[in-house]
Design a protein around this motif. Structure first.
Motif, PDB file in Angstrom:
ATOM      1  N   ASN A  40     -18.404  52.405 -36.027  1.00  0.00           N
ATOM      2  CA  ASN A  40     -17.053  52.099 -35.568  1.00  0.00           C
ATOM      3  C   ASN A  40     -16.054  53.149 -36.049  1.00  0.00           C
ATOM      4  O   ASN A  40     -15.145  53.537 -35.307  1.00  0.00           O
ATOM      5  N   ALA A  84     -16.353  56.039 -33.725  1.00  0.00           N
ATOM      6  CA  ALA A  84     -15.932  55.794 -32.344  1.00  0.00           C
ATOM      7  C   ALA A  84     -14.440  55.530 -32.228  1.00  0.00           C
ATOM      8  O   ALA A  84     -13.830  55.857 -31.202  1.00  0.00           O
ATOM      9  N   THR A  85     -13.826  54.944 -33.264  1.00  0.00           N
ATOM     10  CA  THR A  85     -12.422  54.530 -33.187  1.00  0.00           C
ATOM     11  C   THR A  85     -11.462  55.676 -32.884  1.00  0.00           C
ATOM     12  O   THR A  85     -10.604  55.561 -32.000  1.00  0.00           O
ATOM     13  N   GLY A 127      -6.370  48.222 -32.361  1.00  0.00           N
ATOM     14  CA  GLY A 127      -7.722  48.777 -32.250  1.00  0.00           C
ATOM     15  C   GLY A 127      -8.312  49.282 -33.549  1.00  0.00           C
ATOM     16  O   GLY A 127      -9.536  49.308 -33.703  1.00  0.00           O
ATOM     17  N   PRO A 154     -13.071  48.677 -30.651  1.00  0.00           N
ATOM     18  CA  PRO A 154     -11.751  49.320 -30.810  1.00  0.00           C
ATOM     19  C   PRO A 154     -11.125  49.749 -29.489  1.00  0.00           C
ATOM     20  O   PRO A 154      -9.900  49.638 -29.321  1.00  0.00           O
ATOM     21  N   TRP A 155     -11.931  50.218 -28.537  1.00  0.00           N
ATOM     22  CA  TRP A 155     -11.363  50.725 -27.289  1.00  0.00           C
ATOM     23  C   TRP A 155     -10.741  49.596 -26.465  1.00  0.00           C
ATOM     24  O   TRP A 155      -9.673  49.770 -25.878  1.00  0.00           O
ATOM     25  N   CYS A 182     -18.140  51.033 -29.992  1.00  0.00           N
ATOM     26  CA  CYS A 182     -17.158  51.665 -29.094  1.00  0.00           C
ATOM     27  C   CYS A 182     -16.325  50.616 -28.361  1.00  0.00           C
ATOM     28  O   CYS A 182     -15.105  50.773 -28.225  1.00  0.00           O
ATOM     29  N   TYR A 223      -7.423  48.712 -28.097  1.00  0.00           N
ATOM     30  CA  TYR A 223      -6.310  49.567 -27.676  1.00  0.00           C
ATOM     31  C   TYR A 223      -5.730  49.085 -26.342  1.00  0.00           C
ATOM     32  O   TYR A 223      -4.503  48.952 -26.191  1.00  0.00           O
ATOM     33  N   ILE A 224      -6.617  48.848 -25.387  1.00  0.00           N
ATOM     34  CA  ILE A 224      -6.175  48.484 -24.031  1.00  0.00           C
ATOM     35  C   ILE A 224      -5.456  47.134 -24.028  1.00  0.00           C
ATOM     36  O   ILE A 224      -4.365  46.988 -23.461  1.00  0.00           O
ATOM     37  N   PRO A 274     -10.847  58.278 -28.619  1.00  0.00           N
ATOM     38  CA  PRO A 274      -9.862  58.298 -27.526  1.00  0.00           C
ATOM     39  C   PRO A 274      -8.475  58.735 -27.985  1.00  0.00           C
ATOM     40  O   PRO A 274      -7.744  59.380 -27.231  1.00  0.00           O
TER      41      PRO A 274
END
Length: 462
Positions: free
Chosen positions: A408, A411-412, A378, A349-350, A346, A353-354, A415
């Motif tokens: 992954n 989880a990717t 991400g 990738p999260w 988690c 993104y940020i 969001p």
């Protein structure tokens, strides 16, 4: 006096160490008897069972058959022993012999050791020095093949749609001024490899296979699903396709660079090769359907208009179907998902993104481009990561390590899908609010006009 006292202390210490050493040697003394298994190493597939024979020789006659025989295993979650059958046969008069067999049943990916213990009444059990290694792998089923083929066909259709709606003029502008792709390359091949290395180091310090799985994921190029999410979240599709293509081409040089630098710190003596053919084939499968879509855009514009209307629903259907059916077919992988694997899968990738969005926004990129760069950063190419792991590690470690890329993949999109559905709900509410406000405004306008007419009639009666 003190000298003699010191000598006495050292002498007592030496005697105590010698006695304890003798006790330990007696405790660790190897048994006289030995066991020979039918297989030195047994390779099995999940849910299958195998009958294995064994022979124990060198049993002392003084035991007089007064002992119990047990067949044990190290890891019951991988495979377990069932139905042990033994036949005692006398030896040469000095030693005895036992023949027998047992059934071992494979449960889950992994490996375990099978060994024998003999225990006489009133004595501690003696464990055999010899053992049999059991390796459990998985077999490719017909459903797996159907799933892979259907996903491939679905992806081809999606990329034809991408080519059909591709704005060639915007694509030229991106190529001539490649600010977005340069930012994407920096995030993809500088931020993500270092991030995956650090996360793996702190989460899987003692688990080399899992560290390797996360690192191979971090050095992989952008995944094809990034283009789908660029469509769903109203990003810049032209930029997304350009960045994905450039990322896959840059992987030819960047993946070896990172694997032979940071990767060498994870395992120094591993023999592995970069899957150049796999990267090239992925690039080709991405270019060919896009070219078909561009041809449709040029020579069949009516077909293109119909296709463009189906792009978002087909993209969403593809993501949901891959996630759902992939979880069903690979349900055994959930048993391999530890808390550390889930956290690492988690975080990577999260955070990608940020960080991608912050860098793009800090460099004053348009909002659509910033969203696209964040998505491209991400989302990793999970297929290449799994291929590299299967090529690098022996079985079942390769399949066990793929738990990281599979976790992954689950989880990717979470969001991104959450943002999409929230956006969908708010957009619908906004549209309803506009529809409710518009008739009220119309009635107010009509009332004002009627009032004006009444005043005019009063001033100027007929």
């Amino acid at each position: 006096m003190q000298y003699f006292l010191l000598c006495a202390i050292f002498g007592a210490t030496f005697i105590a160490m010698a006695v304890s050493g003798e006790v330990d040697n007696d405790r660790l003394k190897a048994p006289v008897w030995s066991v020979q298994f039918e297989y030195e190493q047994l390779n099995m597939t999940m849910t299958h069972s195998q009958k294995v024979s064994f022979i124990i020789t060198g049993i002392e006659p003084s035991w007089n058959r007064d002992f119990e025989l047990h067949v044990w295993h190290d890891n019951e979650a991988v495979a377990y022993v069932d139905r042990v059958e033994t036949v005692f046969s006398s030896g040469d008069g000095e030693t005895g012999m036992v023949k027998g067999n047992f059934t071992i049943k494979a449960v889950l990916l992994g490996y375990t050791q099978v060994y024998v213990e003999l225990q006489r009444t009133g004595y501690e059990a003696e464990r055999s020095q010899q053992s049999m290694k059991v390796i459990v792998t998985r077999s490719m089923t017909l459903l797996d093949m159907i799933f892979n083929i259907s996903v491939g066909c679905f992806v081809m259709v999606i990329y034809v749609n991408f080519g059909a709606v591709l704005d060639l003029e915007a694509l030229k502008r991106i190529v001539l001024c490649p600010v977005g792709p340069v930012i994407g390359l920096f995030c993809q091949f500088m931020v993500m490899p270092i991030l995956s290395f650090l996360i793996g180091y702190y989460l899987f310090r003692e688990m080399i296979e899992l560290r390797l799985g996360l690192f191979f994921l971090g050095v992989s190029p952008a995944g094809g699903s990034s283009n789908i999410f660029a469509v769903l979240l109203n990003g810049n599709l032209n930029l997304s396709i350009t960045m994905t293509a450039i990322s896959n081409l840059a992987a030819f040089g960047m993946m070896p660079l990172w694997i032979f630098t940071l990767g060498a710190l994870i395992f120094r003596d591993g023999n592995f090769a970069i899957p150049y053919k796999s990267i090239a084939s992925i690039s080709c499968t991405l270019v060919v359907p896009i070219a078909v879509g561009i041809m449709l855009q040029q020579y069949a514009p009516e077909v293109t208009k119909r296709i463009s209307k189906l792009l978002k629903p087909i993209s969403l259907l593809l993501i949901l179907s891959i996630t759902f059916f992939g979880c069903i077919l690979n349900s055994y992988m959930f048993k391999l998902l530890s808390l550390e694997v889930l956290i690492g899968s988690c975080i990577l990738p999260w955070l990608g993104y940020i960080i991608g969005w912050l860098i793009a926004t800090g460099l004053r990129q348009p909002p659509k481009d910033a969203i696209t760069i964040a998505i491209e950063t991400g989302i990793q190419n999970i297929g290449i990561a799994i291929f590299m792991l299967n090529f690098t590690l022996p079985q079942p470690q390769a399949d066990m390590t793929t738990a990281v890329p599979i976790a992954n993949s689950l989880a990717t999109p979470l969001p991104l899908l959450l943002i999409y559905f929230i956006k969908l709900c708010f957009c619908r509410k906004g549209e309803k609010a506009v529809e409710e406000e518009s008739p009220n405004k119309e009635t107010e306008l009509v009332a004002i006009m009627e009032k004006g007419q009444e005043q005019e009639t009063k001033k100027f009666p007929q």
